[in-house]
Motif scaffolding. Sequence first.
Motif, PDB file in Angstrom:
ATOM      1  N   ALA A   3       7.635  -6.478  -0.286  1.00 48.89           N
ATOM      2  CA  ALA A   3       7.396  -6.535   1.072  1.00 48.89           C
ATOM      3  C   ALA A   3       6.317  -7.347   1.577  1.00 48.89           C
ATOM      4  N   SER A   4       6.509  -8.039   2.741  1.00 48.16           N
ATOM      5  CA  SER A   4       5.614  -8.815   3.231  1.00 48.16           C
ATOM      6  C   SER A   4       4.578  -8.222   4.102  1.00 48.16           C
ATOM      7  N   ILE A   5       3.374  -8.597   4.050  1.00 47.69           N
ATOM      8  CA  ILE A   5       2.338  -7.773   4.644  1.00 47.69           C
ATOM      9  C   ILE A   5       1.483  -8.856   5.735  1.00 47.69           C
ATOM     10  N   LEU A   6       1.293  -8.981   6.916  1.00 45.67           N
ATOM     11  CA  LEU A   6       0.665 -10.030   7.439  1.00 45.67           C
ATOM     12  C   LEU A   6      -0.747  -9.251   7.845  1.00 45.67           C
ATOM     13  N   ILE A   7      -1.845  -9.998   7.268  1.00 43.21           N
ATOM     14  CA  ILE A   7      -3.186  -9.694   7.424  1.00 43.21           C
ATOM     15  C   ILE A   7      -3.957 -10.449   8.484  1.00 43.21           C
ATOM     16  N   VAL A   8      -4.342  -9.676   9.780  1.00 43.62           N
ATOM     17  CA  VAL A   8      -4.680 -10.585  10.883  1.00 43.62           C
ATOM     18  C   VAL A   8      -6.174 -10.051  10.985  1.00 43.62           C
ATOM     19  N   ASP A   9      -7.181 -10.911  10.773  1.00 40.30           N
ATOM     20  CA  ASP A   9      -8.670 -10.565  10.884  1.00 40.30           C
ATOM     21  C   ASP A   9      -9.532 -12.050  10.934  1.00 40.30           C
ATOM     22  N   ASP A  10     -10.527 -12.209  11.881  1.00 39.73           N
ATOM     23  CA  ASP A  10     -11.180 -13.070  12.119  1.00 39.73           C
ATOM     24  C   ASP A  10     -12.077 -13.351  10.889  1.00 39.73           C
TER      25      ASP A  10
END
Length: 454
Positions: A3-10
């Motif tokens: 599975a592909s996980i997108l991590i979004v954090d500054d």
Amino acid sequence: MPASILIVDDEANIRRMLGSLLRAEGYRTREAGSGLGALAEVQSEEPDAVLMDLYMGSESGLDALPRLREAAPELPVIMMSGRASLSDAVKATRLGAFHFIEKPLSPEAVLLTLGSALELRKARDLNRALREELGDRDEMVGRSPGVERVRQMIARVAPTDARVLITGESGTGKEVAASAIHYRSGRAGGPFIKLNCAAIPKDLVESEMFGHERGAFTGATERRRGRFEVASGGTLFLDEIGDLSLAAQAKLLRALEQGEIERVGGTETITVDVRILTATNKDLRAEVAAGRFREDLYFRLHVIPLHLPPLRERPGDVALLVDHFMAHNQRRHALRPPRLEAAALEALIRHPWPGNVRELANILERICILYAGTDVGAAEIRAVLAGAGPMPEDAPAYRDDDERSLNERLDDYERQLLTGALDSAEGNVAEAARKLQTDRGNLYRRMRRLDIVR
């Protein structure tokens, strides 16, 4: 593929920490440092799930969430924050977030929540695949005036919450019509639950509809939700409503009037939000006049009448239905479809089809299997129609060498009678019951007792 996980954090260190954790668990990861970056990643290649921070500098994850949901409606988004309030969590959930986890992040919490999100995604993907495979069953196939009227009525009533009473002979497609109404309504994202009223034993009707608490009756070993509760937020389709007992009709009327139910053996009142669609091949006005159907319930259900014409009244649709079911069977069985000669198609058009579309579908499935990739003429069609099913053999005589008990011998003969009638009726239980001169409820009970599955 993992599975592909997108991590979004500054914060780059948060992205690195999460990326290391997830890659160690076998996931593929991608990163974005802002909501706009996340949107670009999703539009480039949709991931299986997203982990997104609530606060990213001057940007809010709550602003990015609706854009992500618009770009990928079924994408589960998990929100993260170390300084969010309860109102933030509630707002995120209302905007479509799958879950909300607090920082500092615990590896166990991240992996558990992500696993649940991916299970949801898998279920949604499976549901979509099944809908694509079976979706053609939700279409009213044909161009005849009768079918056009049905199609137009469905388009009018589907967006409303009005109750619809669907009538027509067995096999005309009443369940297809109900499904089409549900999936064209505002409740399409909710459950579509079906219940065949003729198939429920009288002493279990209330439990099936409204559920029961543990210990409510013998055999109730655990709490069970009924169909009304399961269908809440969606549509409940009550097929063969004309076969419901008067006692069950009274309980159904109460649920419709109050929008509330109580499980059998329970005291809690449960509010349900359900659209009710019903179907019958009986004349309910005649049933009301005969005292077999409650008039007040009839008026509750008969808000919008929808009548489906029998196939014999629309012979011009047979050729379209043949193409439709041939394509369906080719996908289902992975077989080369047979080539129907003009005389074969004419024989199908001229057949009276007492079992309507269901009978035609069964016959075409048999033709597709028996004559895959070959030419089929009128003779083959007549042979298939004539051999629709073997009739049961005569009752066997007494034999001294038969050591079975009386009950075993009677069960064997009854099984022959029932399977023969069902084969003759192309699997149509209502038609088999008519041939055996009994009611459907009795036939269903006997089928269950003898483990006959159709």
